[in-house]
Design a protein around this motif. Structure first.
Motif, short mmCIF file in Angstrom:
data_model
loop_
_atom_site.label_atom_id
_atom_site.label_comp_id
_atom_site.label_asym_id
_atom_site.label_seq_id
_atom_site.Cartn_x
_atom_site.Cartn_y
_atom_site.Cartn_z
N ASN A 147 110.02 37.11 17.17
CA ASN A 147 111.45 37.41 17.12
C ASN A 147 112.23 36.24 16.53
N TYR A 150 111.85 36.36 12.78
CA TYR A 150 112.77 37.35 12.21
C TYR A 150 114.18 36.78 12.13
N ASP A 151 114.63 36.12 13.20
CA ASP A 151 115.97 35.52 13.21
C ASP A 151 116.10 34.48 12.10
N PHE A 153 114.42 34.40 9.20
CA PHE A 153 114.51 35.12 7.92
C PHE A 153 115.95 35.61 7.70
N ILE A 154 116.53 36.20 8.74
CA ILE A 154 117.90 36.73 8.62
C ILE A 154 118.88 35.59 8.36
N ASP A 157 119.20 34.53 4.85
CA ASP A 157 119.66 35.58 3.94
C ASP A 157 118.52 36.29 3.21
N ALA A 158 117.43 36.55 3.93
CA ALA A 158 116.31 37.29 3.33
C ALA A 158 116.76 38.71 3.02
N THR A 159 116.23 39.27 1.94
CA THR A 159 116.54 40.66 1.58
C THR A 159 115.80 41.60 2.53
N GLU A 160 116.18 42.89 2.47
CA GLU A 160 115.50 43.88 3.32
C GLU A 160 114.02 43.94 3.00
N GLN A 162 112.19 41.46 1.84
CA GLN A 162 111.54 40.25 2.36
C GLN A 162 111.37 40.32 3.87
N LEU A 163 112.23 41.09 4.55
CA LEU A 163 112.13 41.21 6.01
C LEU A 163 110.98 42.10 6.44
N GLU A 164 110.40 42.85 5.50
CA GLU A 164 109.28 43.74 5.83
C GLU A 164 107.95 43.02 5.63
#
Length: 244
Positions: A147, A150-151, A153-154, A157-160, A162-164
């Protein structure tokens, strides 16, 4: 613009992490399981740490690259320093890669250098594979750490897309990686398979003259001066003369 050819028999991947999160140990394990050593061969730990100072201090100082083969695909692995003092080495290493394994300690979670190396990898648009390492620690908190990743990455400013990122759980010292936290601990094949699935092969134009971006210069007692870098276009053969 001409269509580029993608080399599906090759993968270029960097291993990035905060210092002491287990990069070099994991690389040693990848070497052993890919069959790079004979079964009866005695091999030192920290194979990639070839400098005396690196072995003395137990940290990686300069980026190194080595290749292993898995299912007919050559995987170039670039081990990067995790120490903040060697950020330039990290940037040079990432210039040679198409993907990155982000290694995070299952107890400590993302630390300052994790943020630095991940930001550089995201800026370059590299495909990221997240590996939560050392899940056997008594104080491991793998789900919380994921978690936190993930925080991070966000926050960067990771793209959608890149978040996958794919996630694996590992114990580098035991040379095992799993797609699920409670999966059987067998070997590193899930990591090898994920590299082949996620990281694209390098693209190039075979009709262009040979072009190479040199990232580092080195010296070998056997070969003489070495230029380490990434081939961008064209073809080169042994003993050809090149213009710098």
């Amino acid at each position: 613009m001409k269509d580029l050819v993608r080399n599906e028999k090759l993968r270029n991947i960097a291993i990035i992490a905060h210092v002491d999160h287990g990069k070099t140990t994991l690389v040693d394990a990848l070497f052993r399981q890919s069959g790079i050593f004979r079964s009866d061969q005695q091999v030192d730990d920290r194979v990639m740490d070839s400098m005396d100072l690196e072995r003395e201090r137990g940290i990686t100082i300069s980026a190194k690259n080595c290749a292993v083969s898995w299912n007919g695909v050559k995987i170039n692995i670039i081990d990067t320093p995790g120490h903040a003092d060697f950020g330039g080495e990290v940037e040079r290493a990432l210039s040679m890669a198409d993907g990155a394994i982000l290694l995070v300690d299952a107890a400590e979670g993302p630390l300052p250098q994790t943020r630095f190396v991940l930001r550089k990898a995201l800026e370059r648009g590299l495909k990221i594979i997240v590996v939560i390492n050392k899940i056997d620690r008594k104080d491991a908190r793998a789900q919380e750490v994921l978690n936190e990743v993930y925080d991070l990455f966000i926050d960067l400013d990771a793209t959608e897309e890149q978040l996958e990122f794919p996630v694996l759980y590992a114990i580098g010292r035991d040379a095992v990686a799993m797609r699920e936290l409670d999966a059987p601990r067998v070997d590193l094949s899930p990591l090898f398979e994920t590299i082949l699935e996620v990281v694209p092969g390098p693209s190039y134009d075979p009709e262009e003259p040979f072009q190479m971006l040199v990232s580092d210069l080195d010296y070998s007692e056997y070969l003489g001066r070495l230029a380490v870098g990434r081939s961008l276009h064209g073809t080169v053969r042994s003993n050809e003369a090149l213009v710098c």
